[in-house]
Write a protein that holds these residues in place. Sequence first.
Motif, PDB file in Angstrom:
ATOM      1  N   LEU A  18       0.857  -1.180   0.000  1.00  0.00           N
ATOM      2  CA  LEU A  18       0.000   0.000   0.000  1.00  0.00           C
ATOM      3  C   LEU A  18       0.891   1.226   0.000  1.00  0.00           C
ATOM      4  CD1 LEU A  18      -2.770  -0.729   2.687  1.00  0.00           C
ATOM      5  CD2 LEU A  18      -3.134  -0.460   0.234  1.00  0.00           C
ATOM      6  N   ARG A  19       0.368   2.328  -0.538  1.00  0.00           N
ATOM      7  CA  ARG A  19       1.065   3.607  -0.426  1.00  0.00           C
ATOM      8  C   ARG A  19       0.152   4.619   0.246  1.00  0.00           C
ATOM      9  NH1 ARG A  19       3.578   7.847  -4.827  1.00  0.00           N
ATOM     10  NH2 ARG A  19       1.364   8.323  -5.171  1.00  0.00           N
ATOM     11  N   LYS A  64      12.011  -1.551   8.809  1.00  0.00           N
ATOM     12  CA  LYS A  64      13.194  -1.346   7.965  1.00  0.00           C
ATOM     13  C   LYS A  64      13.246  -2.384   6.859  1.00  0.00           C
ATOM     14  CE  LYS A  64      16.404   0.927  11.129  1.00  0.00           C
ATOM     15  NZ  LYS A  64      17.615   0.769  11.980  1.00  0.00           N
ATOM     16  N   GLY A  65      13.519  -1.913   5.648  1.00  0.00           N
ATOM     17  CA  GLY A  65      13.606  -2.801   4.501  1.00  0.00           C
ATOM     18  C   GLY A  65      12.265  -3.091   3.854  1.00  0.00           C
ATOM     19  N   ARG A  66      11.157  -2.696   4.511  1.00  0.00           N
ATOM     20  CA  ARG A  66       9.820  -2.939   3.953  1.00  0.00           C
ATOM     21  C   ARG A  66       9.095  -1.642   3.625  1.00  0.00           C
ATOM     22  NH1 ARG A  66       5.963  -5.256   6.908  1.00  0.00           N
ATOM     23  NH2 ARG A  66       6.744  -4.490   8.919  1.00  0.00           N
ATOM     24  N   PHE A  67       9.316  -0.609   4.431  1.00  0.00           N
ATOM     25  CA  PHE A  67       8.627   0.670   4.256  1.00  0.00           C
ATOM     26  C   PHE A  67       9.615   1.724   3.782  1.00  0.00           C
ATOM     27  CE2 PHE A  67       5.003   0.098   7.614  1.00  0.00           C
ATOM     28  CZ  PHE A  67       4.689  -1.128   7.048  1.00  0.00           C
ATOM     29  N   MET A  82       4.542   1.041   1.582  1.00  0.00           N
ATOM     30  CA  MET A  82       4.618  -0.124   2.456  1.00  0.00           C
ATOM     31  C   MET A  82       4.573  -1.389   1.611  1.00  0.00           C
ATOM     32  SD  MET A  82       2.068   1.104   5.517  1.00  0.00           S
ATOM     33  CE  MET A  82       0.616   1.032   4.479  1.00  0.00           C
ATOM     34  N   ALA A  83       5.544  -2.250   1.788  1.00  0.00           N
ATOM     35  CA  ALA A  83       5.606  -3.510   1.053  1.00  0.00           C
ATOM     36  C   ALA A  83       5.761  -4.666   2.037  1.00  0.00           C
ATOM     37  CB  ALA A  83       6.771  -3.480   0.071  1.00  0.00           C
ATOM     38  N   SER A  84       5.549  -5.872   1.541  1.00  0.00           N
ATOM     39  CA  SER A  84       5.659  -7.082   2.370  1.00  0.00           C
ATOM     40  C   SER A  84       4.895  -6.909   3.672  1.00  0.00           C
ATOM     41  CB  SER A  84       7.139  -7.389   2.654  1.00  0.00           C
ATOM     42  OG  SER A  84       7.851  -7.568   1.458  1.00  0.00           O
ATOM     43  N   LEU A  85       3.680  -6.440   3.554  1.00  0.00           N
ATOM     44  CA  LEU A  85       2.886  -6.145   4.746  1.00  0.00           C
ATOM     45  C   LEU A  85       2.570  -7.397   5.550  1.00  0.00           C
ATOM     46  CD1 LEU A  85       0.624  -3.413   3.211  1.00  0.00           C
ATOM     47  CD2 LEU A  85       1.987  -3.131   5.282  1.00  0.00           C
ATOM     48  N   LYS A  86       2.529  -7.225   6.865  1.00  0.00           N
ATOM     49  CA  LYS A  86       2.260  -8.323   7.786  1.00  0.00           C
ATOM     50  C   LYS A  86       1.009  -7.993   8.607  1.00  0.00           C
ATOM     51  CE  LYS A  86       7.253  -8.907   8.417  1.00  0.00           C
ATOM     52  NZ  LYS A  86       8.361  -8.929   9.403  1.00  0.00           N
ATOM     53  N   PRO A  87       0.344  -8.989   9.141  1.00  0.00           N
ATOM     54  CA  PRO A  87      -0.835  -8.707   9.985  1.00  0.00           C
ATOM     55  C   PRO A  87      -0.516  -7.760  11.141  1.00  0.00           C
ATOM     56  CG  PRO A  87      -0.796 -11.021   9.389  1.00  0.00           C
ATOM     57  CD  PRO A  87       0.492 -10.433   8.884  1.00  0.00           C
ATOM     58  N   GLU A  88       0.694  -7.826  11.662  1.00  0.00           N
ATOM     59  CA  GLU A  88       1.068  -6.934  12.766  1.00  0.00           C
ATOM     60  C   GLU A  88       1.244  -5.480  12.334  1.00  0.00           C
ATOM     61  OE1 GLU A  88       2.520  -9.828  11.900  1.00  0.00           O
ATOM     62  OE2 GLU A  88       4.714  -9.751  12.207  1.00  0.00           O
ATOM     63  N   GLN A 122      -6.810   4.042   8.084  1.00  0.00           N
ATOM     64  CA  GLN A 122      -6.736   2.679   8.594  1.00  0.00           C
ATOM     65  C   GLN A 122      -6.065   1.747   7.596  1.00  0.00           C
ATOM     66  OE1 GLN A 122      -7.641   1.430  11.658  1.00  0.00           O
ATOM     67  NE2 GLN A 122      -6.871  -0.575  11.022  1.00  0.00           N
ATOM     68  N   VAL A 123      -5.143   0.945   8.092  1.00  0.00           N
ATOM     69  CA  VAL A 123      -4.514  -0.115   7.307  1.00  0.00           C
ATOM     70  C   VAL A 123      -4.813  -1.441   7.995  1.00  0.00           C
ATOM     71  CG1 VAL A 123      -2.328  -1.124   6.549  1.00  0.00           C
ATOM     72  CG2 VAL A 123      -2.685   1.350   6.406  1.00  0.00           C
ATOM     73  N   THR A 124      -5.396  -2.373   7.250  1.00  0.00           N
ATOM     74  CA  THR A 124      -5.716  -3.693   7.781  1.00  0.00           C
ATOM     75  C   THR A 124      -5.069  -4.755   6.909  1.00  0.00           C
ATOM     76  OG1 THR A 124      -7.836  -2.886   8.630  1.00  0.00           O
ATOM     77  CG2 THR A 124      -7.551  -5.272   8.437  1.00  0.00           C
ATOM     78  N   VAL A 125      -4.254  -5.604   7.523  1.00  0.00           N
ATOM     79  CA  VAL A 125      -3.543  -6.653   6.799  1.00  0.00           C
ATOM     80  C   VAL A 125      -4.050  -7.998   7.303  1.00  0.00           C
ATOM     81  CG1 VAL A 125      -1.314  -7.606   6.141  1.00  0.00           C
ATOM     82  CG2 VAL A 125      -1.522  -5.157   6.650  1.00  0.00           C
ATOM     83  N   SER A 126      -4.597  -8.783   6.411  1.00  0.00           N
ATOM     84  CA  SER A 126      -5.137 -10.089   6.788  1.00  0.00           C
ATOM     85  C   SER A 126      -4.156 -11.198   6.414  1.00  0.00           C
ATOM     86  CB  SER A 126      -6.476 -10.324   6.113  1.00  0.00           C
ATOM     87  OG  SER A 126      -6.341 -10.243   4.711  1.00  0.00           O
ATOM     88  N   SER A 127      -4.201 -12.259   7.200  1.00  0.00           N
ATOM     89  CA  SER A 127      -3.265 -13.373   6.972  1.00  0.00           C
ATOM     90  C   SER A 127      -3.837 -14.387   6.007  1.00  0.00           C
ATOM     91  CB  SER A 127      -2.938 -14.051   8.301  1.00  0.00           C
ATOM     92  OG  SER A 127      -4.122 -14.494   8.915  1.00  0.00           O
TER      93      SER A 127
END
Length: 127
Positions: A18-19, A64-67, A82-88, A122-127
Motif C-alpha cells: 500500500l502507499r 526497515k527494509g519494507r517501508f 509499504m511492502a511485504s505487509l504483515k498482519p502486525e 486505517q490499514v488492515t492486513v489479513s493473513s
Amino acid sequence: QVQLVESGGGSVQAGGSLRLSCAASRATYSSSCMAWFRQALGKEREGVAAIDSDGSTSYADSVKGRFTISQDNAKNTLYLQMASLKPEDTAMYYCAARYSATGYRRWWASSSRYDYWGQGTQVTVSS
C-alpha cells in the motif's frame, strides 16, 4: 496552522503493498521533520518513519527494509510506501509534522514532539 490529510489506507492480504499519502495545507518542509506513526487497537502510538527537510530518513526496526518514507515538496505531500505487509502492521496510520528538525534522530519517534497531526487512515492486513 497546518492541516494534514492522510489517504491511501485499506485492506490488503499479507505480503501485499500500500502507499499512504499525507497532503499538507501548505509547505511545511523548510527546516521541518515529517513522520508517520501508527496505533494498533489497545496499543500505544509508535513511530514508523521520519524524514527531514534534507531528505534524511529514519525507520523503526520493525519496518526497515519494507517501508519507505518520501516527500514531494512541489505537492506538499508526504508518502509511506509499504511492502511485504504483515498482519502486525494493522493499525491506524497518522502523519505528523514538526517545524524544527534539529537533532531529529534523537526524538523522531516521540509523538509529543510534533506540532500537527492528521486524522489517520486505517490499514488492515489479513493473513
